[in-house]
Enzyme design. Structure first.
Site, PDB file in Angstrom:
ATOM      1  N   CYS A  38       5.690   6.944   5.585  1.00 20.58           N
ATOM      2  CA  CYS A  38       4.539   7.598   6.200  1.00 20.58           C
ATOM      3  C   CYS A  38       5.000   8.534   7.329  1.00 20.58           C
ATOM      4  O   CYS A  38       5.666   9.513   7.058  1.00 20.58           O
ATOM      5  CB  CYS A  38       3.536   6.547   6.673  1.00 20.58           C
ATOM      6  N   HIS A  71       2.861   2.593   1.861  1.00 20.01           N
ATOM      7  CA  HIS A  71       3.452   1.607   2.760  1.00 20.01           C
ATOM      8  C   HIS A  71       3.919   0.344   2.028  1.00 20.01           C
ATOM      9  O   HIS A  71       3.132  -0.578   1.852  1.00 20.01           O
ATOM     10  CB  HIS A  71       2.409   1.181   3.801  1.00 20.01           C
ATOM     11  N   GLU A  91       5.779  -1.917   3.284  1.00 21.27           N
ATOM     12  CA  GLU A  91       5.809  -3.032   4.253  1.00 21.27           C
ATOM     13  C   GLU A  91       4.429  -3.657   4.455  1.00 21.27           C
ATOM     14  O   GLU A  91       4.318  -4.731   5.024  1.00 21.27           O
ATOM     15  CB  GLU A  91       6.390  -2.540   5.590  1.00 21.27           C
TER      16      GLU A  91
END
Lengths: 227, 83
Positions: free
Chosen positions: A86, A194, A196
């Site tokens: 990002c 994302h 994570e």
């Protein structure tokens, strides 16, 4: 394997990144403040999402000019893994570690939802845990995720298989549905979605965990080969 | 002291969604004669006088102020009027 999560003023996915590596995968990881940092002893550098410097000038532009980038460039040149997610991807673009730039989403709105992605290259050191062409689900959360690149560079990216993830339902207007690309050396990956934030079923998806597992597995193989 | 006025604009052909949105709004207000809009940035620098000022400002634009992948820039150097 030891991970450095670089924290800039305005980073806001740094703890998610740390949680994925440290709490979920049991890796050694540090949150490293960007100033006065020493990255020599880390095996991988993670640039997290957020709004470094409030997106002033352009997303990622101010962070890309900070002193820590020289160390990150040296780390990348040495062939060690760098992952930008990002805002981290935007910083890698602004720093010239990856080609292209980010425009505002074609809708002009900030988007925050799950997207289906195709794994376009499952042979990078970040994606060996995925199957060829596999469809995975990761959240996106960005306002400037409309990947732009000139035609010559785009055809080079395609030819050299450097498009790693593509959107199956392009939400932001990105060229060639691009969600993530890798450098020619194969050790610097930038992606808008994302991983994570998708490391446990409870979160809606755990597809992201395999990206980090791939990094760890490939690092171990390379480490053992060099013993 | 010199004043440098830098215009930074999206490259031709680069989508400018902000410009498109403004055009739609102008059209809704009855200004349908507007055929296209380009939005960009204007940066003003106040700089110590030097012979290589153009070269230095060009470097500033290439390294940070503009992104050559998607933006073009031009600038003008003016005398600062003292009062």
């Amino acid at each position: 394997m030891k991970f450095a999560v670089i924290v800039f003023p305005g980073s806001n996915c740094d703890r998610d990144m740390y949680y994925a590596l440290h709490d979920v995968l049991g890796m050694e990881a540090d949150l490293v403040w960007y100033e006065h940092s020493n990255l020599e002893n880390y095996d991988a550098i993670l640039l997290p999402g957020g709004f470094s410097y409030g997106d002033y000038l352009r997303s990622g532009a101010i962070a890309s000019a900070s002193g820590v980038m020289q160390q990150i460039k040296a780390h990348a040149e040495a062939g060690k893994p760098v992952l930008g997610v990002c805002n981290g991807f935007q910083i890698l673009l602004e720093a010239g570690l990856l080609p292209g730039a980010m425009l505002p989403n074609k809708t002009l709105s900030f988007m925050c939802h799950y997207e289906a992605l195709a794994v376009a290259n499952h042979e990078t050191s970040f994606t060996t845990g995925f199957d060829k062409g596999e469809i995975i689900h990761l959240p996106i959360a960005h306002g400037d995720g409309n990947y732009f690149v000139d035609d010559a560079t785009l055809s080079e990216l395609k030819k050299s298989n450097r498009i790693v993830f593509t959107y199956t339902n392009n939400p932001n207007g990105s060229a060639a549905d691009i969600a993530g690309i890798i450098n020619s050396q194969g050790n610097v990956l930038g992606m808008m979605p994302h991983p994570e934030r998708a490391v446990e079923k409870l979160l809606g998806s755990d597809d992201g965990i395999r990206l980090f597992q791939s990094m760890i597995e490939n690092w171990r193989v390379a480490y053992a080969a060099n013993l | 002291m010199k004043k440098v006025i830098i215009h930074i604009m999206p490259k031709q052909g680069v989508l400018d969604p902000q410009g498109k949105a403004i055009q739609t709004s102008l059209s809704a207000l009855g200004f349908s004669e507007v055929e296209d809009i380009q939005t960009g940035k204007l940066v003003e620098l106040f700089v110590e006088d030097a012979e290589n000022i153009d070269e230095r400002v060009g470097e500033m634009c290439d390294k940070l102020l503009a992104n050559p992948v998607m933006e073009d820039y031009h600038f003008a150097v003016e005398e600062v009027a003292y009062t």
